[in-house]
Design a protein around this motif. Structure first.
Motif, PDB file in Angstrom:
ATOM      1  N   SER A 308       7.931  -6.927  -1.597  1.00  0.00           N
ATOM      2  CA  SER A 308       8.274  -5.535  -1.889  1.00  0.00           C
ATOM      3  C   SER A 308       7.443  -5.006  -3.047  1.00  0.00           C
ATOM      4  O   SER A 308       6.989  -3.850  -3.033  1.00  0.00           O
ATOM      5  CB  SER A 308       9.769  -5.426  -2.207  1.00  0.00           C
ATOM      6  N   ALA A 309       7.242  -5.851  -4.070  1.00  0.00           N
ATOM      7  CA  ALA A 309       6.424  -5.446  -5.218  1.00  0.00           C
ATOM      8  C   ALA A 309       4.984  -5.187  -4.794  1.00  0.00           C
ATOM      9  O   ALA A 309       4.359  -4.204  -5.210  1.00  0.00           O
ATOM     10  CB  ALA A 309       6.483  -6.511  -6.309  1.00  0.00           C
ATOM     11  N   LEU A 310       4.445  -6.078  -3.938  1.00  0.00           N
ATOM     12  CA  LEU A 310       3.082  -5.890  -3.442  1.00  0.00           C
ATOM     13  C   LEU A 310       2.977  -4.635  -2.577  1.00  0.00           C
ATOM     14  O   LEU A 310       1.953  -3.949  -2.595  1.00  0.00           O
ATOM     15  CB  LEU A 310       2.646  -7.118  -2.643  1.00  0.00           C
ATOM     16  N   LEU A 311       4.041  -4.334  -1.819  1.00  0.00           N
ATOM     17  CA  LEU A 311       4.052  -3.132  -0.992  1.00  0.00           C
ATOM     18  C   LEU A 311       3.976  -1.882  -1.862  1.00  0.00           C
ATOM     19  O   LEU A 311       3.186  -0.964  -1.600  1.00  0.00           O
ATOM     20  CB  LEU A 311       5.314  -3.098  -0.127  1.00  0.00           C
ATOM     21  N   ILE A 312       4.787  -1.836  -2.904  1.00  0.00           N
ATOM     22  CA  ILE A 312       4.772  -0.677  -3.808  1.00  0.00           C
ATOM     23  C   ILE A 312       3.402  -0.537  -4.474  1.00  0.00           C
ATOM     24  O   ILE A 312       2.852   0.560  -4.602  1.00  0.00           O
ATOM     25  CB  ILE A 312       5.889  -0.814  -4.865  1.00  0.00           C
ATOM     26  N   PHE A 313       2.838  -1.670  -4.882  1.00  0.00           N
ATOM     27  CA  PHE A 313       1.509  -1.664  -5.492  1.00  0.00           C
ATOM     28  C   PHE A 313       0.472  -1.159  -4.491  1.00  0.00           C
ATOM     29  O   PHE A 313      -0.410  -0.367  -4.822  1.00  0.00           O
ATOM     30  CB  PHE A 313       1.146  -3.074  -5.968  1.00  0.00           C
ATOM     31  N   GLY A 314       0.572  -1.610  -3.243  1.00  0.00           N
ATOM     32  CA  GLY A 314      -0.388  -1.215  -2.221  1.00  0.00           C
ATOM     33  C   GLY A 314      -0.305   0.255  -1.868  1.00  0.00           C
ATOM     34  O   GLY A 314      -1.317   0.864  -1.504  1.00  0.00           O
ATOM     35  N   GLY A 317      -2.692   2.273  -4.056  1.00  0.00           N
ATOM     36  CA  GLY A 317      -4.136   2.094  -3.949  1.00  0.00           C
ATOM     37  C   GLY A 317      -4.574   2.076  -2.502  1.00  0.00           C
ATOM     38  O   GLY A 317      -3.862   1.588  -1.635  1.00  0.00           O
ATOM     39  N   TRP A 318      -5.787   2.605  -2.252  1.00  0.00           N
ATOM     40  CA  TRP A 318      -6.247   2.681  -0.866  1.00  0.00           C
ATOM     41  C   TRP A 318      -7.750   2.891  -0.868  1.00  0.00           C
ATOM     42  O   TRP A 318      -8.299   3.415  -1.854  1.00  0.00           O
ATOM     43  CB  TRP A 318      -5.545   3.833  -0.147  1.00  0.00           C
ATOM     44  N   PRO A 319      -8.451   2.497   0.197  1.00  0.00           N
ATOM     45  CA  PRO A 319      -9.897   2.738   0.251  1.00  0.00           C
ATOM     46  C   PRO A 319     -10.246   4.199  -0.024  1.00  0.00           C
ATOM     47  O   PRO A 319      -9.573   5.107   0.452  1.00  0.00           O
ATOM     48  CB  PRO A 319     -10.265   2.343   1.685  1.00  0.00           C
ATOM     49  N   ALA A 320     -11.283   4.407  -0.795  1.00  0.00           N
ATOM     50  CA  ALA A 320     -11.663   5.756  -1.190  1.00  0.00           C
ATOM     51  C   ALA A 320     -12.330   6.498  -0.039  1.00  0.00           C
ATOM     52  O   ALA A 320     -12.661   5.931   0.987  1.00  0.00           O
ATOM     53  CB  ALA A 320     -12.601   5.684  -2.394  1.00  0.00           C
ATOM     54  N   GLY A 321     -12.519   7.793  -0.250  1.00  0.00           N
ATOM     55  CA  GLY A 321     -13.229   8.601   0.726  1.00  0.00           C
ATOM     56  C   GLY A 321     -12.295   9.360   1.653  1.00  0.00           C
ATOM     57  O   GLY A 321     -11.088   9.116   1.698  1.00  0.00           O
ATOM     58  N   VAL A 322     -12.887  10.288   2.388  1.00  0.00           N
ATOM     59  CA  VAL A 322     -12.094  11.126   3.302  1.00  0.00           C
ATOM     60  C   VAL A 322     -11.430  10.272   4.372  1.00  0.00           C
ATOM     61  O   VAL A 322     -10.251  10.435   4.682  1.00  0.00           O
ATOM     62  CB  VAL A 322     -12.997  12.203   3.945  1.00  0.00           C
ATOM     63  N   ALA A 323     -12.192   9.337   4.971  1.00  0.00           N
ATOM     64  CA  ALA A 323     -11.632   8.484   6.021  1.00  0.00           C
ATOM     65  C   ALA A 323     -10.458   7.680   5.488  1.00  0.00           C
ATOM     66  O   ALA A 323      -9.429   7.540   6.155  1.00  0.00           O
ATOM     67  CB  ALA A 323     -12.709   7.545   6.561  1.00  0.00           C
ATOM     68  N   GLY A 324     -10.587   7.144   4.268  1.00  0.00           N
ATOM     69  CA  GLY A 324      -9.492   6.369   3.685  1.00  0.00           C
ATOM     70  C   GLY A 324      -8.234   7.192   3.512  1.00  0.00           C
ATOM     71  O   GLY A 324      -7.133   6.737   3.821  1.00  0.00           O
TER      72      GLY A 324
END
Length: 364
Positions: A308-314, A317-324
């Protein structure tokens, strides 16, 4: 010394194949050890005789599962009787879904780094995918005759090709490229086929409406292609249902609703005995809030404290850019739809409706 780009790409493809096969076979092996050896609870006792006789299961018939399970049951698997083979098939679907999950995560973390750094990140995908295989909800569905692991596989494939679409470089004119058109046709066929497996796939409909809205310029300018995509969607979803009236006319013992007439057939595939009852849906009442509590509880059992902690952390954050950004929004819509329909539908199999959301959560 850096590896040449061509060799780098070939090495990555080879590692992906090895990783996919490792996730699949490890998962199938464990599912085989833990699969039910006989009939297991209510739906299992309905699907197994329907598959055995190639008859008609209860509405809406679940034709693609019945057809695939019947073909699978004909395979000469050593040491396994009919029931064990069909139970294992759910594990095969779940293992394939986990393998596709590995490919999804692998694709998202691949940003063209040198192979040595990419290999370190690839280990993340190799750890998350088996963790998903042996999580609470998916493992449970993978051990007996049921349709939900196949639904999870459909959702995983939709997510994979969705990411492929948004990461495909766009044409300078803004029109769809030939590769993007191929991906859309694949998505249309997969989503259509999922309707021949379980009606819960309607939970993805809001996402696909959003997806079409994103392509509204192409819809206006390339009507022939979108007509072909609509035909692919309708045909892949409807063709598996044709076995129902054909087989019903042969009067099998398992012939739920006798759907050999047009009226009975329509009633059967629309599952009007379920969809026509308002009591099957809840909103802002005791059952509704009870479903929310169940969702929170099952999510905890799915991931526990560390997950659950890793889910909240994830989520942050996410790959940058329009597609991300677009991919992140699409995944959240898929998970949100699954959660919403799971809450408002008064089902006794609540956790099975959360499987698409759990798949998305594993990616984050």
């Amino acid at each position: 010394m850096e590896m040449l780009p061509g060799k780098n790409i070939k090495r990555k493809k080879l590692y992906r194949i090895i990783g996919f096969l490792a996730v699949f076979f490890i998962s199938v092996f464990v599912y085989r050890l833990t699969a039910a050896t006989s009939v297991f609870w209510l739906d299992s006792g309905i699907y197994l005789p329907a598959v055995k006789e190639f008859g008609i299961a209860y509405p809406p018939g679940y034709p693609i599962y019945i057809i695939l399970a019947k073909l699978w049951s004909l395979l000469p698997l050593p040491g396994m009787d009919f029931t064990m083979k069909v139970n294992l098939l759910s594990g095969v679907f779940a293992a394939l879904a986990s393998g596709v999950l590995y490919l999804i995560i692998n694709r998202l973390i691949d940003r063209g780094e040198p192979i040595k750094f990419w290999g370190i990140k690839n280990s993340i995908a190799l750890s998350v995918a088996p963790t998903s295989s042996f999580s609470h909800s998916l493992w449970y569905q993978a051990t007996y005759a049921e349709v939900y692991s196949l639904h999870t596989l459909f959702v995983a494939l939709i997510i994979y090709f969705l990411i492929s679409f948004f990461e495909t470089p766009a044409d300078v004119s803004g029109a769809l490229t030939s590769r993007q058109k191929k991906i859309i046709l694949i998505l249309a066929m997969i989503y259509g086929a999922s309707f021949a497996n379980h009606p819960m796939t309607i939970g993805l409909l809001p996402f696909f409406v959003w997806f079409l809205w994103k392509q509204k310029r192409s819809v206006k300018t390339d009507k022939k292609f979108w007509f072909a995509a609509a035909a692919a969607f309708l045909l892949s979803g409807f063709i598996p249902y044709l076995y129902i009236p054909y087989r019903a006319a042969q009067m099998p013992y398992i012939n739920w609703g006798n759907p050999q007439t047009l009226g009975n057939f329509i009633d059967h595939i629309l599952a009007r005995n379920w969809t026509g009852e308002a009591g099957n849906f809840v909103f802002l009442n005791q059952k509704f809030f009870g479903n929310i509590r169940s969702w929170i509880t099952l999510t905890y059992y799915q991931f526990f404290i560390i997950g659950s902690a890793l889910l909240i952390f994830g989520l942050g954050g996410w790959p940058a850019g329009v597609a991300g950004r677009v991919i992140k929004k699409a995944l959240l819509m898929i998970a949100g739809s699954a959660i919403f329909f799971g809450i408002v539908y008064a089902t006794g199999e609540y956790e099975s409706w959360l499987l698409p959301a759990h798949l998305v959560a594993a990616i984050f």
